[in-house]
Write an enzyme that holds these catalytic residues in place. Structure first.
Site, PDB file in Angstrom:
ATOM      1  N   HIS A  97       0.503 -17.250   6.893  1.00 14.14           N
ATOM      2  CA  HIS A  97       1.337 -16.044   6.941  1.00 14.14           C
ATOM      3  C   HIS A  97       0.747 -14.934   7.810  1.00 14.14           C
ATOM      4  O   HIS A  97       1.120 -13.777   7.661  1.00 14.14           O
ATOM      5  CB  HIS A  97       1.632 -15.486   5.540  1.00 14.14           C
ATOM      6  N   PRO A 151       0.795  -1.217   0.000  1.00 13.91           N
ATOM      7  CA  PRO A 151       0.000   0.000   0.000  1.00 13.91           C
ATOM      8  C   PRO A 151       0.833   1.276   0.000  1.00 13.91           C
ATOM      9  O   PRO A 151       1.910   1.335   0.584  1.00 13.91           O
ATOM     10  CB  PRO A 151      -0.781  -0.098   1.313  1.00 13.91           C
ATOM     11  N   GLU A 152       0.299   2.274  -0.645  1.00 18.80           N
ATOM     12  CA  GLU A 152       0.851   3.627  -0.607  1.00 18.80           C
ATOM     13  C   GLU A 152      -0.089   4.474   0.255  1.00 18.80           C
ATOM     14  O   GLU A 152      -1.018   3.941   0.859  1.00 18.80           O
ATOM     15  CB  GLU A 152       0.966   4.192  -2.025  1.00 18.80           C
ATOM     16  N   ARG A 169       5.368 -11.962   2.358  1.00 14.47           N
ATOM     17  CA  ARG A 169       6.780 -11.741   2.029  1.00 14.47           C
ATOM     18  C   ARG A 169       7.612 -11.309   3.240  1.00 14.47           C
ATOM     19  O   ARG A 169       8.824 -11.232   3.138  1.00 14.47           O
ATOM     20  CB  ARG A 169       6.886 -10.718   0.895  1.00 14.47           C
TER      21      ARG A 169
END
Length: 276
Positions: free
Chosen positions: A93, A2-3, A112
């Site tokens: 995760h 996200p930005e 990740r």
DNA sequence: CTTGTGCCCTGACCGC
DNA sequence: TGCGGTCAGGGCACAA
């Protein structure tokens, strides 16, 4: 992933979802996102505390808790925060789970593992490198003088300057491309060659793009979702990022790499001179 | 000092 | 079905 617009969307929905709730338990399934803080210390400082307020700094979330503790959360490329009912099971995760006294829970998931969840004292928050290295916020307005100050002494592409979190915080690969397109400026243009007026155009374009993206709930390209599982709708309004043809003039777009990130721009709408 | 290049990780997708 | 290569909303450590 996200930005700024996505983080702002998450911030707003988290506020309505968890502010005022009491943390009954914290489960840590993977210690890497804690960045060196001991798991038992991490848990003990939060259990029994109340969520007081939630802020955003650039792409990071600040979850303020009673007892002068604050969580600094960065989702990086693949992180998500999800508010869930008591009966819901976390996906693979999910590295950290907060269980609230009303039974609801918050999942931090990050396949990740680039993201982090750092526990800090509120009093030392502003001395932490994650916070004090950040440049100015681009909302409600982006100060042209600040961008100019950074731009005049570098040959780096203007897009690289826009994405430099030490200059402006919150702009990433998608919105840097969209902002350059909105401003009519080639993202490869060496920053030092841009006039003050051209930098002013970029600064005026920035809040236009970011506000529209926030209004749409962010951009979902593949897996971004807000805390309630909803997708962002700004993907429908993108003019260049991930596209083949320009959303304004339908010209075939060009791609290049800036800072190692794929860059999309329209050779017709975006000239190095900034003129159309 | 500045600037470019790996690298941290997993998973999705594509061509063979 | 599988396997290798490529790519992904970020940013740090390191080398030149």
């Amino acid at each position: 992933m996200p930005e700024l617009p996505e983080v702002e969307t998450i911030c707003r929905s988290l506020r309505t979802a968890i502010v005022g709730k009491m943390i009954k338990d914290v489960i840590v399934n993977h210690e890497k996102p804690l960045r060196g803080i001991d798991t038992s210390v991490f848990r003990q400082h939060q259990i029994g505390k109340k969520v007081v307020s939630i802020d955003r700094r650039g792409k990071q979330l600040l979850v303020n808790m009673s007892g002068k503790m604050v969580l600094i959360i960065h989702l990086k490329m693949s992180g998500t925060l999800t508010v869930a009912e008591a009966w819901e099971q976390p996906q693979k995760h999910t590295h950290c789970i907060w269980k609230f006294s009303d039974g609801s829970q918050l999942f931090f998931r990050d396949p990740r593992r680039f993201g982090y969840v750092i526990l800090s004292d509120s009093s030392s928050l502003n001395e932490r490198p994650e916070i004090n290295s950040l440049g100015i916020e681009p909302l409600p307005i982006l100060d042209t003088a600040v961008l100019h100050e950074a731009a005049v002494r570098t040959k780096r592409p203007i897009k690289a300057v826009l994405m430099d979190q030490r200059v402006v915080t919150g702009i990433g690969n998608i919105y840097a491309d969209e902002i350059c397109h909105e401003a009519g400026i080639d993202p490869m243009t060496p920053a030092e060659t841009l006039t003050y007026a051209q930098l002013g155009k970029i600064c005026r374009s920035t809040p236009i793009i970011l506000r529209a993206a926030i209004d749409a709930g962010g951009t979902t390209i593949r897996d971004y979702k807000s805390t309630d599982g909803r997708q962002g709708k700004y993907a429908l309004k993108l003019k260049v990022y991930g596209k083949q043809d320009c959303g304004s003039c339908r010209s075939r777009l060009h791609t290049s790499k800036i800072n190692g990130r794929t860059t999309y721009y329209c050779p017709k709408c975006q000239k190095p001179s900034g003129r159309q």
